[in-house]
Design an enzyme around this catalytic site. Structure first.
Site, short mmCIF file in Angstrom:
data_model
loop_
_atom_site.label_atom_id
_atom_site.label_comp_id
_atom_site.label_asym_id
_atom_site.label_seq_id
_atom_site.Cartn_x
_atom_site.Cartn_y
_atom_site.Cartn_z
CE LYS A 12 -38.38 50.22 -27.02
NZ LYS A 12 -37.68 49.80 -28.22
CD GLU B 283 -33.03 50.40 -18.36
OE1 GLU B 283 -33.49 49.63 -19.18
OE2 GLU B 283 -32.29 51.36 -18.66
CG HIS C 154 -32.75 61.37 -27.68
ND1 HIS C 154 -32.04 60.44 -26.96
CD2 HIS C 154 -33.35 62.17 -26.77
CE1 HIS C 154 -32.22 60.65 -25.67
NE2 HIS C 154 -33.01 61.70 -25.53
NE ARG D 243 -33.94 52.58 -37.82
CZ ARG D 243 -34.02 52.88 -36.54
NH1 ARG D 243 -35.02 52.40 -35.81
NH2 ARG D 243 -33.10 53.63 -35.96
C1 MV4 Z 1 -30.36 55.25 -20.63
C2 MV4 Z 1 -29.32 56.17 -20.36
C3 MV4 Z 1 -28.64 56.04 -19.16
N1 MV4 Z 1 -28.98 55.06 -18.29
N2 MV4 Z 1 -30.66 54.30 -19.73
C4 MV4 Z 1 -31.85 57.28 -24.68
C5 MV4 Z 1 -32.52 56.67 -25.85
C6 MV4 Z 1 -33.04 55.37 -25.41
N3 MV4 Z 1 -32.70 54.39 -26.39
C7 MV4 Z 1 -32.37 55.08 -24.11
N4 MV4 Z 1 -31.59 56.23 -23.78
C8 MV4 Z 1 -30.81 56.26 -22.67
N5 MV4 Z 1 -31.06 55.30 -21.75
C9 MV4 Z 1 -29.99 54.22 -18.58
N6 MV4 Z 1 -30.32 53.27 -17.71
C10 MV4 Z 1 -29.03 57.16 -21.30
C11 MV4 Z 1 -29.79 57.21 -22.47
C12 MV4 Z 1 -29.45 58.24 -23.40
C13 MV4 Z 1 -28.90 57.95 -24.66
C14 MV4 Z 1 -28.68 56.67 -25.09
C15 MV4 Z 1 -28.16 56.41 -26.36
C16 MV4 Z 1 -27.82 57.46 -27.20
C17 MV4 Z 1 -28.02 58.75 -26.78
C18 MV4 Z 1 -28.56 59.02 -25.53
C19 MV4 Z 1 -28.75 60.34 -25.13
C20 MV4 Z 1 -29.28 60.60 -23.90
C21 MV4 Z 1 -29.64 59.55 -23.04
#
Ligand code: MV4
Length: 513
Positions: free
Chosen positions: A123, A207, A242, A299
């Site tokens: 990441k 972040e 998720h 993917r």
């Molecule tokens: C975040 C966020 C809020 N702010 N980053 C969750 C999975 C991973 N891909 C990154 N995720 C998140 N990152 C910041 N800076 C909220 C999430 C997140 C989320 C993102 C996409 C789809 C579902 C989610 C569920 C909870 C939190």
């Protein structure tokens, strides 16, 4: 970019199971390419085995001893004379080391180069590459945190609330929300040790926290000749812990102008890592309409059919064409979505008991048909759902001229659907279709968890209730036909015949209730 010479595959090994293996078999057969399935002991009678030209046992039920045995699968592919391997999603799909083994065996992977998988797997590395490429990322740190003092200083400059994330994490693993300075020390230690324990890499970074965003992702295709195109976005905000539940295309809030900007950013993201084949760039989209790169999924994704439904394209066919060295066609240059598609993931899990998996035999299976309905299903009536794998049975996808028509079609499709013998999450969808926020497209990534916690989505408890529309229809039909029998129809006798047949049909439907 070193374009491999164009070739034609005669045989492809599908290194997966369930609905996605079936999806891949279908695309290959339409291209006249021979298909080789693999199966574990639990999947001996699986649909991919039934539908492919040949099938090979790879081991006992546990994934670690079967679908995750990368080296054995590559050896098998070579032994049976396959030209390429399609990994599907999950299992080996995003393992850079597997991609390298396939490349080194002289086979083609129907997927990206191992180097692109590796670049997006870190990441921190992908964040750095995206910044360089001018792709918007969430404000935050650009390198691994050295110690708590550095984290504290950086946190002050970024501001709270914020997130601590493991560089080797992703998909929701290895991250923590930090609401205020008091919480930083404990969160820092916990995230770091969890990263070391879970991923063998304790690099973490900071972040800014984006509050209640949407999850909007862009589907891209990239050929081996340097061309990359965007196929538009999917709205994937409806998820539970998720795990995505509903996906749609287009997003109810993405304008053509925003689509163009997000598409350009996604194309730059793919180019920055030398991407080829199909990939998905995930963004957070906040309430102000700002979007930020999150990660790239290297993917084919579960939810690819909604993009297929609104673009008329076969993404798996394009994956195969790209891997054969063919160039992307000019028709892909300016793809605009037509109509609206919604996908529901059908899971063998109990929505009334905290979504625990519900394995067992599928005693009855009636899937919806008719205009605008597609089922990508990995099971059949009489099949056994194993406890060893992801409980997703398949996906139901509907298309409508607009979102309203898609929603009405979805309701109709759900009324036709019966699954018996195992518990499924169908009742959740029946409740969601009555939810005002879902109907209005007011979605964010926390919405489903919020509503479930508040008890706002109360699915009809008993499965009998779900049959009420059909029971009512059958009863009404029965009353009308008996009245019609008493008073001869003005059109003559033939119609009564049809009505009688229709009544029997309607009543037969109720036996499944
Ligand atoms: C975040 C966020 C809020 N702010 N980053 C969750 C999975 C991973 N891909 C990154 N995720 C998140 N990152 C910041 N800076 C909220 C999430 C997140 C989320 C993102 C996409 C789809 C579902 C989610 C569920 C909870 C939190």
């Amino acid at each position: 970019m070193s374009a491999a010479p164009a070739t034609h595959f005669d045989k492809v090994l599908i290194a997966n199971r369930g609905e996605i293996a079936v999806r891949i078999v279908r695309a290959l057969r339409e291209l006249g390419i021979r298909t080789a399935a693999i199966y574990s002991d639990a999947d001996r009678r699986g649909l991919p085995v039934l539908l492919s030209d040949e099938a090979h046992r790879i081991g006992p039920a546990p994934s670690r001893e079967s679908y995750l045995k990368g080296e054995a699968i590559v050896e098998l592919a070579v032994a049976i004379g396959a030209d390429a391997i399609h990994p599907g999603y999950g299992f080996l799909a995003e393992r850079a080391d597997f991609a390298r083994q396939v490349e080194e065996a002289g086979l083609r992977l129907i997927g990206p180069p191992s180097s692109a998988i590796a670049a997006m797997g870190s990441k921190l590395e992908s964040r750095r590459l995206m910044l360089e490429a001018g792709v918007p990322v969430v404000p935050g740190g650009d390198s691994a945190l050295a110690d708590l003092d550095q984290a504290t200083a950086l946190a002050e400059s970024i501001g709270y609330p914020l997130m601590l994330k493991a560089s080797a994490g992703g998909g929701g693993k290895g991250m923590r929300l930090v609401r205020e300075p008091d919480e930083l020390k404990a969160a820092y230690r916990a995230t770091r040790s969890e990263a070391a324990a879970s991923f063998g890499d304790d690099a973490i970074y900071i972040e800014k926290y984006v509050d209640r965003p949407r999850h909007v992702e862009i589907q891209v295709l990239a050929d081996q000749h340097g061309k990359v195109v965007s196929l538009g976005e999917r709205e994937c905000s409806l998820q539970r812990r998720h795990q995505k539940v509903v996906e749609e295309a287009p997003s109810p809030v993405v304008s053509p102008e925003l689509r163009a900007r997000m598409g350009e950013a996604a194309v730059r993201a793919a180019q920055a890592v030398g991407y080829t084949n199909a990939g998905t760039v995930e963004f957070l989209l906040d309430a102000a309409g700002e979007f930020y790169f999150l990660e790239m999924n290297t993917r084919l994704q579960v939810e690819h059919p909604v993009t297929e439904m609104v673009t008329g394209l076969d993404i798996v066919r394009w994956q195969i064409a790209i891997a054969q060295g063919e160039p992307l066609a000019p028709e892909l240059d300016a793809v605009e979505p037509v109509g609206h598609a919604i996908e529901l993931r059908l899971y063998a899990e109990d929505p009334f008991h905290n979504f625990v998996p519900s394995p067992g035999r599928i005693e009855r299976l009636r899937l919806p048909e008719g205009p605008g309905v597609r089922n990508d299903c990995g099971v059949y009536e009489g099949a056994d759902v194993s406890i060893h794998y992801d409980p997703m049975l398949g996906k139901m996808i509907v298309w409508g001229r607009d979102r309203g028509e898609a929603l009405r079609r979805l309701r109709r499709a759900l009324e036709e659907t019966r699954i018996e013998g195992i518990r499924t999450n169908l009742p959740l969808y029946r409740a969601l279709l009555d939810d005002d926020d879902f109907r209005a497209g007011n979605l964010d990534i926390a919405m489903l968890d919020r509503k479930l916690a508040a008890g706002d989505l109360r699915p009809a408890q008993a499965s009998e209730n779900a049959d009420l529309p059909l029971l009512a229809a059958a009863l009404e039909h029965s009353l009308r036909t008996s009245r019609a029998a008493a008073a001869p129809s003005p059109e003559g006798g033939r119609r009564g015949h049809w009505r009688e047949a229709g009544r029997r049909e309607a009543l037969r439907g109720t036996r499944w209730s």
